[in-house]
Design a protein around this motif. Structure first.
Motif, PDB file in Angstrom:
ATOM      1  N   ASP A  32      -1.345  -2.085 -14.473  1.00 41.62           N
ATOM      2  CA  ASP A  32      -0.100  -2.709 -14.029  1.00 41.62           C
ATOM      3  C   ASP A  32       0.893  -1.659 -13.532  1.00 41.62           C
ATOM      4  O   ASP A  32       1.615  -1.886 -12.576  1.00 41.62           O
ATOM      5  CB  ASP A  32       0.547  -3.500 -15.167  1.00 41.62           C
ATOM      6  CG  ASP A  32      -0.249  -4.747 -15.518  1.00 41.62           C
ATOM      7  OD1 ASP A  32      -0.940  -5.280 -14.624  1.00 41.62           O
ATOM      8  OD2 ASP A  32      -0.192  -5.172 -16.683  1.00 41.62           O
ATOM      9  N   GLY A  33       0.931  -0.522 -14.210  1.00 37.69           N
ATOM     10  CA  GLY A  33       1.869   0.543 -13.849  1.00 37.69           C
ATOM     11  C   GLY A  33       1.136   1.762 -13.342  1.00 37.69           C
ATOM     12  O   GLY A  33       0.099   1.659 -12.686  1.00 37.69           O
ATOM     13  N   TYR A  34       1.652   2.919 -13.694  1.00 40.69           N
ATOM     14  CA  TYR A  34       1.048   4.193 -13.314  1.00 40.69           C
ATOM     15  C   TYR A  34       0.108   4.674 -14.398  1.00 40.69           C
ATOM     16  O   TYR A  34       0.289   4.362 -15.575  1.00 40.69           O
ATOM     17  CB  TYR A  34       2.140   5.250 -13.105  1.00 40.69           C
ATOM     18  CG  TYR A  34       3.064   4.935 -11.962  1.00 40.69           C
ATOM     19  CD1 TYR A  34       2.662   5.125 -10.654  1.00 40.69           C
ATOM     20  CD2 TYR A  34       4.333   4.428 -12.201  1.00 40.69           C
ATOM     21  CE1 TYR A  34       3.503   4.828  -9.604  1.00 40.69           C
ATOM     22  CE2 TYR A  34       5.188   4.130 -11.164  1.00 40.69           C
ATOM     23  CZ  TYR A  34       4.761   4.330  -9.865  1.00 40.69           C
ATOM     24  OH  TYR A  34       5.600   4.030  -8.827  1.00 40.69           O
ATOM     25  N   ARG A  35      -0.861   5.482 -14.015  1.00 41.01           N
ATOM     26  CA  ARG A  35      -1.713   6.154 -15.000  1.00 41.01           C
ATOM     27  C   ARG A  35      -0.872   7.281 -15.580  1.00 41.01           C
ATOM     28  O   ARG A  35      -0.343   8.106 -14.841  1.00 41.01           O
ATOM     29  CB  ARG A  35      -2.972   6.688 -14.310  1.00 41.01           C
ATOM     30  CG  ARG A  35      -3.912   7.460 -15.205  1.00 41.01           C
ATOM     31  CD  ARG A  35      -4.549   6.526 -16.252  1.00 41.01           C
ATOM     32  NE  ARG A  35      -5.528   7.225 -17.031  1.00 41.01           N
ATOM     33  CZ  ARG A  35      -6.807   6.888 -17.085  1.00 41.01           C
ATOM     34  NH1 ARG A  35      -7.246   5.835 -16.421  1.00 41.01           N
ATOM     35  NH2 ARG A  35      -7.643   7.574 -17.807  1.00 41.01           N
ATOM     36  N   MET A  36      -0.733   7.316 -16.889  1.00 41.89           N
ATOM     37  CA  MET A  36       0.172   8.257 -17.545  1.00 41.89           C
ATOM     38  C   MET A  36      -0.509   9.511 -18.109  1.00 41.89           C
ATOM     39  O   MET A  36       0.157  10.515 -18.320  1.00 41.89           O
ATOM     40  CB  MET A  36       0.909   7.540 -18.677  1.00 41.89           C
ATOM     41  CG  MET A  36       1.679   6.303 -18.210  1.00 41.89           C
ATOM     42  SD  MET A  36       2.899   6.641 -16.943  1.00 41.89           S
ATOM     43  CE  MET A  36       4.221   7.261 -17.933  1.00 41.89           C
ATOM     44  N   GLY A 106       2.461  10.363 -13.918  1.00 39.21           N
ATOM     45  CA  GLY A 106       2.821   9.008 -14.319  1.00 39.21           C
ATOM     46  C   GLY A 106       4.316   8.781 -14.370  1.00 39.21           C
ATOM     47  O   GLY A 106       4.814   7.720 -14.017  1.00 39.21           O
ATOM     48  N   THR A 107       5.062   9.775 -14.812  1.00 41.82           N
ATOM     49  CA  THR A 107       6.517   9.724 -14.871  1.00 41.82           C
ATOM     50  C   THR A 107       7.057  10.936 -14.137  1.00 41.82           C
ATOM     51  O   THR A 107       6.595  12.050 -14.373  1.00 41.82           O
ATOM     52  CB  THR A 107       7.011   9.754 -16.338  1.00 41.82           C
ATOM     53  OG1 THR A 107       6.425   8.654 -17.042  1.00 41.82           O
ATOM     54  CG2 THR A 107       8.518   9.655 -16.418  1.00 41.82           C
ATOM     55  N   ASN A 145      -1.509   7.306  -8.130  1.00 46.79           N
ATOM     56  CA  ASN A 145      -0.117   7.150  -8.554  1.00 46.79           C
ATOM     57  C   ASN A 145       0.846   7.432  -7.401  1.00 46.79           C
ATOM     58  O   ASN A 145       1.816   6.698  -7.205  1.00 46.79           O
ATOM     59  CB  ASN A 145       0.210   8.099  -9.717  1.00 46.79           C
ATOM     60  CG  ASN A 145      -0.281   7.611 -11.069  1.00 46.79           C
ATOM     61  OD1 ASN A 145      -0.709   6.474 -11.235  1.00 46.79           O
ATOM     62  ND2 ASN A 145      -0.226   8.496 -12.051  1.00 46.79           N
ATOM     63  N   LYS A 148       0.814   4.609  -4.894  1.00 45.50           N
ATOM     64  CA  LYS A 148       1.517   3.447  -5.470  1.00 45.50           C
ATOM     65  C   LYS A 148       3.024   3.657  -5.391  1.00 45.50           C
ATOM     66  O   LYS A 148       3.782   2.753  -5.015  1.00 45.50           O
ATOM     67  CB  LYS A 148       1.067   3.239  -6.918  1.00 45.50           C
ATOM     68  CG  LYS A 148       1.768   2.079  -7.633  1.00 45.50           C
ATOM     69  CD  LYS A 148       1.236   1.926  -9.049  1.00 45.50           C
ATOM     70  CE  LYS A 148       1.936   0.858  -9.840  1.00 45.50           C
ATOM     71  NZ  LYS A 148       1.680  -0.489  -9.369  1.00 45.50           N
ATOM     72  N   ARG A 149       3.455   4.859  -5.711  1.00 50.30           N
ATOM     73  CA  ARG A 149       4.887   5.179  -5.683  1.00 50.30           C
ATOM     74  C   ARG A 149       5.425   5.072  -4.250  1.00 50.30           C
ATOM     75  O   ARG A 149       6.520   4.543  -4.029  1.00 50.30           O
ATOM     76  CB  ARG A 149       5.081   6.582  -6.253  1.00 50.30           C
ATOM     77  CG  ARG A 149       6.486   6.957  -6.557  1.00 50.30           C
ATOM     78  CD  ARG A 149       6.572   8.199  -7.438  1.00 50.30           C
ATOM     79  NE  ARG A 149       6.390   7.816  -8.831  1.00 50.30           N
ATOM     80  CZ  ARG A 149       5.438   8.312  -9.634  1.00 50.30           C
ATOM     81  NH1 ARG A 149       4.596   9.212  -9.205  1.00 50.30           N
ATOM     82  NH2 ARG A 149       5.348   7.908 -10.879  1.00 50.30           N
ATOM     83  N   GLU A 152       5.972   1.515  -3.351  1.00 50.05           N
ATOM     84  CA  GLU A 152       7.179   1.000  -3.999  1.00 50.05           C
ATOM     85  C   GLU A 152       8.447   1.502  -3.314  1.00 50.05           C
ATOM     86  O   GLU A 152       9.497   0.872  -3.399  1.00 50.05           O
ATOM     87  CB  GLU A 152       7.178   1.344  -5.484  1.00 50.05           C
ATOM     88  CG  GLU A 152       6.118   0.556  -6.235  1.00 50.05           C
ATOM     89  CD  GLU A 152       5.954   0.947  -7.686  1.00 50.05           C
ATOM     90  OE1 GLU A 152       6.563   1.952  -8.132  1.00 50.05           O
ATOM     91  OE2 GLU A 152       5.203   0.251  -8.389  1.00 50.05           O
TER      92      GLU A 152
END
Length: 186
Positions: A32-36, A106-107, A145, A148-149, A152
């Motif tokens: 659902d989000g990023y791989r962290m 991821g972050t 990631n 995906k970013r 967005e």
């Protein structure tokens, strides 16, 4: 000879060709989000919203100028504020690539987020439809990631080269030594 009448011509062709992109890798679910964590591990078969490309497609896009290759390999930085990227050894990348290290984490810190945003703005000339080909290495989530970013952020022509620099080199295509884009010091 094996009797394959039950497969039909299309089924036989698929059987002989084998699974595209590796059966194990294709079974990786899209998060659902990023791989962290564990960035070097099997990736999904696709990145929703992006076009996933193979080596031949990546080559055609790069050679035609239809997409700018963006290397997102991870690097360490010096401990000085705004310090330089520390490149421990030469890193071969796709010719014409721009290396934006760590933008696939991821972050992102505010500084790294700003670096990514301003770099993409400059590289695309503000054109959100510019083809941007994100890659890292095979089995690396950093490019997934980063792609995906970018989606967005509103970039509409995001391409993900899943096999990355490994696939490019394995195909015997030329490479050049990567030089990371510096982070601007405020």
């Amino acid at each position: 000879m094996v009797r394959a009448g039950w497969l039909g011509a299309a089924g036989l062709a698929l059987l002989l060709a084998g699974p595209a992109g590796g059966a194990a890798a294709d079974a990786v679910p899209v998060p659902d989000g990023y791989r962290m964590t564990e960035y070097r591990s099997p990736t999904p078969a696709s990145l929703p919203g992006a076009e996933t490309v193979n080596t031949a497609q990546a080559r055609a896009l790069v050679e035609s100028g239809a997409a700018l290759p963006i290397n997102v390999m991870k690097l360490d930085r010096s401990t000085l504020p705004g310090g330089p990227w520390l490149v421990p050894k030469p890193f071969p990348q796709i010719p014409g690539s721009v290396w934006l290290p760590n933008v696939g984490l991821g972050t992102l810190t505010p500084e790294l987020d700003g670096y990514f945003r301003s770099s993409l703005e400059g590289l695309s000339g503000g054109d959100r439809g510019r083809g941007l080909l994100f890659y890292c290495l095979a089995d690396c989530w950093m490019s997934w990631n980063a792609g995906k970013r970018a989606l967005e952020m509103g970039y509409r022509r995001v391409l993900w080269y899943r096999d990355g620099a490994d696939g490019w080199a394995e195909a015997g295509l030329p490479t050049e030594e990567g030089k990371p884009v510096p982070v601007a010091v405020p």
